[in-house]
Design a protein around this motif. Sequence first.
Motif, short mmCIF file in Angstrom:
data_model
loop_
_atom_site.label_atom_id
_atom_site.label_comp_id
_atom_site.label_asym_id
_atom_site.label_seq_id
_atom_site.Cartn_x
_atom_site.Cartn_y
_atom_site.Cartn_z
N THR A 48 47.20 38.77 46.97
CA THR A 48 47.72 39.83 46.11
C THR A 48 47.77 41.12 46.92
OG1 THR A 48 47.66 40.72 43.88
CG2 THR A 48 45.55 40.68 45.09
N GLY A 49 48.26 42.18 46.29
CA GLY A 49 48.40 43.46 46.97
C GLY A 49 49.60 44.18 46.40
N SER A 53 49.46 41.47 39.59
CA SER A 53 48.44 42.08 38.73
C SER A 53 48.53 41.56 37.31
CB SER A 53 48.60 43.61 38.75
OG SER A 53 49.89 43.99 38.29
N PHE A 54 49.75 41.23 36.85
CA PHE A 54 49.91 40.71 35.49
C PHE A 54 49.25 39.35 35.34
CE2 PHE A 54 54.08 43.00 36.35
CZ PHE A 54 53.58 44.22 35.95
N MET A 110 42.37 36.66 34.46
CA MET A 110 41.80 35.55 35.21
C MET A 110 40.28 35.65 35.24
SD MET A 110 44.20 33.50 36.54
CE MET A 110 43.56 32.83 38.07
N ASP A 111 39.61 34.53 34.98
CA ASP A 111 38.16 34.49 35.10
C ASP A 111 37.73 33.46 36.14
OD1 ASP A 111 38.71 32.14 33.78
OD2 ASP A 111 37.63 32.64 31.95
N ALA A 125 41.68 47.12 38.73
CA ALA A 125 40.75 46.16 38.12
C ALA A 125 41.38 44.78 38.00
CB ALA A 125 40.32 46.67 36.75
N ALA A 126 42.66 44.73 37.68
CA ALA A 126 43.35 43.44 37.60
C ALA A 126 43.36 42.76 38.97
CB ALA A 126 44.78 43.64 37.09
N LYS A 127 43.67 43.52 40.00
CA LYS A 127 43.72 42.95 41.35
C LYS A 127 42.36 42.40 41.78
CE LYS A 127 48.02 43.99 42.63
NZ LYS A 127 49.03 42.95 42.98
#
Length: 466
Positions: free
Chosen positions: A122-123, A174-175, A180-181, A208-210
Amino acid sequence: MDSMIQQYLDDLHGKRVAVIGIGVSNTPLIQLLVRAGIDVTACDKRPYEAFGGQAEALESLGVTLRLGEDYLDGLDQDVIFRTPGMRPDVPQLLAARDRGAVITSEMEVFFQVCPCRTIAVTGSDGKTTTTTIIAELLKAAGYTTYVGGNIGRPLLSDVEGMEGDDIAVLELSSFQLMTMDQSPDIAVVTNLAPNHLDVHRDMAEYVAAKENIYLHQSEEGLVVLNADNEITRSFAPKAKGQVTLFSRRQELEKGVFVRNGTIWVADEKGRRPVLALDGILLPGVHNVENYMAAIGALNGIVPDEVIRTFAAKFQGVEHRIELVRTLDGVRYYNDSIASSPSRTAAGLRCFAEKVILIAGGYDKHIPFDPLGPEITAHVKKLFLTGTTAAKIRAAVERTPDYTPGHPEILEYSDFTAAVLAASRAAKPGDVVILSPACASFDKFKNFAERGAAFKKIVYELESTGK
């Protein structure tokens, strides 16, 4: 069929399932559920006639369709698959959850049932190229590799064919990461800068999502972080597993870094040179960073010689500083993937000469002020289009180094007109690049459609003998 996916599908029997969003990402999921005998309702904002024969085909499979503006009203299913671009806290989803529904996504379930190792990237910028480099290097090294997530295809329907020695490589937005856990075995964060603030409440929520890409790893996990980016560097102390940093600007005691024109790795076995920068076919320092991130993820998995051989031949991913054609001495580049100011800035730095830039598009509420100095430094003529044209113009004109006409700024409401005007302004030796710094949703379905439109216009240009 793999026991984990079979068990998951068995557990869904007798339950009603809703899938929100009928498109490339969710159609394979719908088909998988239907094949397993699950009661499926497919929900989408678009009307029936917008789907052509696809809606009729789904109905023939026994899928119930809920289409149109009220597609989210009255969700009463037991399990609801959220489409990646939908916030998890829209009122209808919250109400369904309060009634006892399980809200999940294709990617969340994939991580639950995947039988093989996972590498995810991600990024804000560079994630697609980095994901592609990682996947192609693994293939070159002989691994059976599956590529999906935000690129490629949804992988949940491929799980039944995966073996324990295979590797799944994913690009995660990010979406997708918001809820995700679970985290991949190897996580890569290329960099972080303001992005998608039209959907996320603020930068804190975006970051926070990332972070979910690594926060749920075990002690055996690995996260690869950009040490030159303040935000990603701050993640290191929070990691539960191993951390590998990469840096283009400083030598590291441990990690991946550049020394004397070569990418080096420092690990528990010592220090070694891996890849000379002049051995990378892709232009730009941002692609050096993409290779460093990939090397950090694959250290000990892919031999160095495989990396060197691949880097000398890999020409990049479509829509990423893609040379479309050279006509009358003018080079035309498609960088439609550049949907953020930082990505456009990186693209502009790839060229020694000042370029003719086509920019603008959908407004994601990202500040353009950091892009202003990059444009004044690297652009000779700026052609703006889309809803953000005025904002980008204002950012350039506020730049201390800007003087009227340097660069010359022109605005066009029509995308095709902007491209044609840029081509007319170009002279032999010039570079014309589409690098919008914005999303495409004001006029196109996605960045790929925008890039394809640009390429079509450029391919149809005729020589003027200039």
